[in-house]
Enzyme design. Structure first.
Site, PDB file in Angstrom:
ATOM      1  N   TRP A 145      41.319  49.701  45.042  1.00 52.82           N
ATOM      2  CA  TRP A 145      41.489  51.026  44.461  1.00 52.82           C
ATOM      3  C   TRP A 145      42.019  52.043  45.466  1.00 52.82           C
ATOM      4  O   TRP A 145      42.511  53.087  45.076  1.00 52.82           O
ATOM      5  CB  TRP A 145      40.162  51.537  43.902  1.00 52.82           C
ATOM      6  CG  TRP A 145      38.998  51.377  44.837  1.00 52.82           C
ATOM      7  CD1 TRP A 145      38.088  50.362  44.842  1.00 52.82           C
ATOM      8  CD2 TRP A 145      38.627  52.238  45.918  1.00 52.82           C
ATOM      9  NE1 TRP A 145      37.174  50.543  45.857  1.00 52.82           N
ATOM     10  CE2 TRP A 145      37.478  51.684  46.532  1.00 52.82           C
ATOM     11  CE3 TRP A 145      39.150  53.430  46.436  1.00 52.82           C
ATOM     12  CZ2 TRP A 145      36.854  52.266  47.634  1.00 52.82           C
ATOM     13  CZ3 TRP A 145      38.535  54.019  47.530  1.00 52.82           C
ATOM     14  CH2 TRP A 145      37.390  53.433  48.117  1.00 52.82           C
ATOM     15  N   ASN A 146      41.901  51.766  46.758  1.00 52.16           N
ATOM     16  CA  ASN A 146      42.245  52.803  47.737  1.00 52.16           C
ATOM     17  C   ASN A 146      43.753  53.019  47.863  1.00 52.16           C
ATOM     18  O   ASN A 146      44.226  54.128  48.006  1.00 52.16           O
ATOM     19  CB  ASN A 146      41.622  52.483  49.096  1.00 52.16           C
ATOM     20  CG  ASN A 146      42.042  51.136  49.642  1.00 52.16           C
ATOM     21  OD1 ASN A 146      42.306  50.200  48.899  1.00 52.16           O
ATOM     22  ND2 ASN A 146      42.089  51.018  50.949  1.00 52.16           N
ATOM     23  N   LYS A 169      44.991  41.653  38.502  1.00 49.96           N
ATOM     24  CA  LYS A 169      43.751  42.324  38.085  1.00 49.96           C
ATOM     25  C   LYS A 169      43.546  43.527  39.006  1.00 49.96           C
ATOM     26  O   LYS A 169      43.121  43.375  40.142  1.00 49.96           O
ATOM     27  CB  LYS A 169      42.568  41.353  38.167  1.00 49.96           C
ATOM     28  CG  LYS A 169      41.298  41.874  37.469  1.00 49.96           C
ATOM     29  CD  LYS A 169      40.518  42.820  38.335  1.00 49.96           C
ATOM     30  CE  LYS A 169      39.326  43.423  37.617  1.00 49.96           C
ATOM     31  NZ  LYS A 169      38.662  44.455  38.424  1.00 49.96           N
ATOM     32  N   PRO A 170      43.859  44.745  38.537  1.00 52.91           N
ATOM     33  CA  PRO A 170      43.637  45.929  39.370  1.00 52.91           C
ATOM     34  C   PRO A 170      42.157  46.278  39.419  1.00 52.91           C
ATOM     35  O   PRO A 170      41.357  45.799  38.607  1.00 52.91           O
ATOM     36  CB  PRO A 170      44.439  47.012  38.643  1.00 52.91           C
ATOM     37  CG  PRO A 170      44.421  46.586  37.200  1.00 52.91           C
ATOM     38  CD  PRO A 170      44.437  45.076  37.221  1.00 52.91           C
ATOM     39  N   GLY A 219      39.957  43.492  49.385  1.00 47.62           N
ATOM     40  CA  GLY A 219      38.676  44.133  49.099  1.00 47.62           C
ATOM     41  C   GLY A 219      37.705  43.941  50.236  1.00 47.62           C
ATOM     42  O   GLY A 219      38.101  43.680  51.371  1.00 47.62           O
ATOM     43  N   SER A 220      36.442  44.050  49.948  1.00 42.75           N
ATOM     44  CA  SER A 220      35.429  43.940  50.983  1.00 42.75           C
ATOM     45  C   SER A 220      35.296  42.504  51.463  1.00 42.75           C
ATOM     46  O   SER A 220      35.624  41.550  50.743  1.00 42.75           O
ATOM     47  CB  SER A 220      34.075  44.425  50.452  1.00 42.75           C
ATOM     48  OG  SER A 220      33.561  43.523  49.495  1.00 42.75           O
ATOM     49  N   GLU A 241      42.651  39.789  52.336  1.00 36.63           N
ATOM     50  CA  GLU A 241      42.817  41.001  53.152  1.00 36.63           C
ATOM     51  C   GLU A 241      41.543  41.797  52.960  1.00 36.63           C
ATOM     52  O   GLU A 241      41.327  42.427  51.927  1.00 36.63           O
ATOM     53  CB  GLU A 241      44.052  41.777  52.699  1.00 36.63           C
ATOM     54  CG  GLU A 241      44.573  42.732  53.773  1.00 36.63           C
ATOM     55  CD  GLU A 241      43.951  44.112  53.695  1.00 36.63           C
ATOM     56  OE1 GLU A 241      42.962  44.337  54.434  1.00 36.63           O
ATOM     57  OE2 GLU A 241      44.437  44.944  52.942  1.00 36.63           O
ATOM     58  N   GLU A 367      32.158  48.655  58.631  1.00 34.06           N
ATOM     59  CA  GLU A 367      33.227  49.454  58.043  1.00 34.06           C
ATOM     60  C   GLU A 367      32.633  50.641  57.299  1.00 34.06           C
ATOM     61  O   GLU A 367      31.785  50.475  56.422  1.00 34.06           O
ATOM     62  CB  GLU A 367      34.059  48.604  57.081  1.00 34.06           C
ATOM     63  CG  GLU A 367      35.250  49.354  56.504  1.00 34.06           C
ATOM     64  CD  GLU A 367      36.081  48.501  55.564  1.00 34.06           C
ATOM     65  OE1 GLU A 367      37.314  48.652  55.567  1.00 34.06           O
ATOM     66  OE2 GLU A 367      35.502  47.689  54.829  1.00 34.06           O
TER      67      GLU A 367
END
Length: 496
Positions: A145-146, A169-170, A219-220, A241, A367
């Site tokens: 989302w960022n 898939k957003p 993502g995380s 990533e 993070e």
């Protein structure tokens, strides 16, 4: 980061909200596993047709899409700004970078992936050797989302240019952006080569088990591990990533004005919600005080507020993480020279500069993903490098130095390094982007990004019979002796 929060089984739709105002931006379907499988099946049928277009045909299709996005980039940026809360200007910059990467991938895919001759070596000189990179088939992309356009397009554009069809898939926080991209592709190309599915974490999980040929996840780290575990059941390859805890090093010969400005932008742009953003700074003792004064002076001018240069925190639960990291740093002897504790219920987090923070604190080891930065004094560059390399993350990094930049950069454990700039590597289409350790593996962007969505096909073709027959039961003792003599002559002489 991709949320996996549960939703009621009866729910059929969900809404995306403006994180700054709470207003509804759009309503979208929650796609279940059966729907995801059907979309992947359509992509599978379309894959052969898309591959058959060849590099030139795919390039023409992607150029059409690129032109649509470029003509309507204000529209896309506005939607992105509403769903993420980021300033319109930042959304425009993100869109522009994504268009540039799309253009590069479309125009360079043939050069990078087409069949080319390679050397057969001295022992196999009778063979003609070649390799080409073939598309995998259907690629599933799970986006964040960022940076809901730039980041997933690093997989989508390169996978499409390489000859794959894509199912995207957003994030549930930015579904409208994903739908917009798929709709404009269909408008430009007219075929379901690139499709979108929307929903929560369950929809993304369904995509990983729907029979795609590769999954590209952003993502995380924790969610990345779950994606990887699900894909392992079917030996589906992944590119991950994940998170970052990027360091910026300031040498004693650095331009301190530039270093301070870059630190602030790298830490607070996009409200700090950047995987390759600046979260830690290590400054040479000789220039520490002067650098810190400049950074603090600049940071005090910057406010997180509606309509400002720093927007809200997009995902509400992230505020709790940012608050915990700041509180932990302060409780352990750290000081906030700008900013400080985050109020309950806050949607905006003020830029925060922390000093005297212990190296094993959450604010340095985990993070944060917010507009905070720790600044630490070091005696020399050896200590700076040791500390920069001292977390389990290894995504990006930055060095400010007039003369030592390359020497320092080459000692950093990171996927990318910027010298006298910040995050510049992400905007260069020819450079690979990706991490090491808990920051993930695999690469997007550049030639590596194109090859990431292919498999190599090698061909060896005999041109004439070999002087020494090796791969046959007819091989004689004399030929084995000849082979031994040749190998010793080629590789056994000399001291090196």
């Amino acid at each position: 980061m991709t949320s996996t929060e549960a939703v009621p089984a009866a729910a059929q739709t969900f809404t995306s909200l403006n994180p700054g105002t709470g207003e509804v931006v759009g309503t979208h379907p929650i796609h279940d596993a059966a729907h995801v499988q059907a979309v992947v099946a359509t992509a599978r049928k379309e894959a052969e047709r898309w591959q058959a277009l060849g590099f030139e045909g795919r390039k023409k299709a992607l150029v059409k899409w690129r032109k649509v996005i470029a003509r309507r980039m204000d529209e896309l940026a506005s939607l992105m700004a509403r769903e993420t809360g980021k300033p319109q200007g930042d959304a425009l910059l993100e869109t522009a970078l994504a268009i540039d990467h799309l253009a590069w991938a479309a125009s360079h895919a043939e050069k990078v992936l087409k069949r080319r001759s390679v050397s057969p070596g001295l022992l196999m000189v009778n063979q003609a050797a070649s390799v080409e990179y073939r598309p995998l088939g259907v690629v599933g992309v799970i986006g964040p989302w960022n940076y809901p356009v730039f980041t997933p397009m690093g997989s989508i554009a390169y996978a499409l240019a390489a000859g794959n069809t894509v199912v995207f898939k957003p994030s549930e926080y930015t579904p409208g952006v994903g739908v917009w991209l798929a709709d404009t592709f269909r408008e430009a190309v007219g075929r379901p080569v690139f499709q979108v599915v929307t929903g929560y974490g369950e929809t993304g999980a369904a995509l990983t088990t729907a029979g795609v040929d590769k999954v590209a996840f952003t993502g995380s780290t924790a969610t990345g591990k779950r994606v990887m575990a699900a894909c392992a059941e079917t030996l589906t390859p992944v590119v991950i990533e994940a998170g970052g805890k990027d360091a910026l090093i300031v040498a004693d010969d650095a331009d301190l004005d530039e270093a301070a400005e870059a630190t602030l932008w790298g830490a607070a742009a996009n409200a700090g919600q950047t995987c390759a953003g600046v979260e830690r700074v290590y400054v040479h003792d000789r220039v520490y005080d002067e650098f810190l004064d400049k950074l603090v002076a600049e940071a005090r001018k910057l406010k997180a507020e509606p309509g400002g240069q720093v927007g809200p925190i997009t995902m509400p639960s992230q505020v709790d993480i940012i608050r915990r990291h700041i509180d932990d740093a302060l409780a352990r002897g750290g000081r906030a020279l700008v900013g400080g504790p985050v109020p309950e219920g806050a949607r905006f987090v003020q830029p925060t500069v922390l000093v005297d923070v212990p190296e094993d604190s959450a604010a340095i080891q985990e993070e944060t993903f917010g507009p905070t930065v720790t600044v630490t004094r070091v005696r020399d560059m050896d200590e700076a490098i040791e500390r920069a390399n001292g977390t389990r993350y290894a995504l990006g990094s930055t060095v400010f130095s007039k003369d030592q930049g390359m020497a320092i950069a080459e000692r950093l454990r990171a996927g990318m390094t910027a010298i006298n700039g910040v995050i510049s590597f992400a905007g260069i289409p020819t450079l690979p982007f990706g991490g090491v350790g808990d920051s993930g593996f695999g690469r997007i962007h550049g030639p590596d990004g194109l090859r990431e969505f292919t498999y190599p096909h090698a061909i060896a073709r005999q041109r004439f019979k070999p002087a020494i027959a090796l791969t046959t039961f007819r091989r004689t003792a004399k030929e084995e002796q000849q082979l031994t003599k040749v190998v010793r002559g080629l590789y056994g002489r000399g001291r090196k």
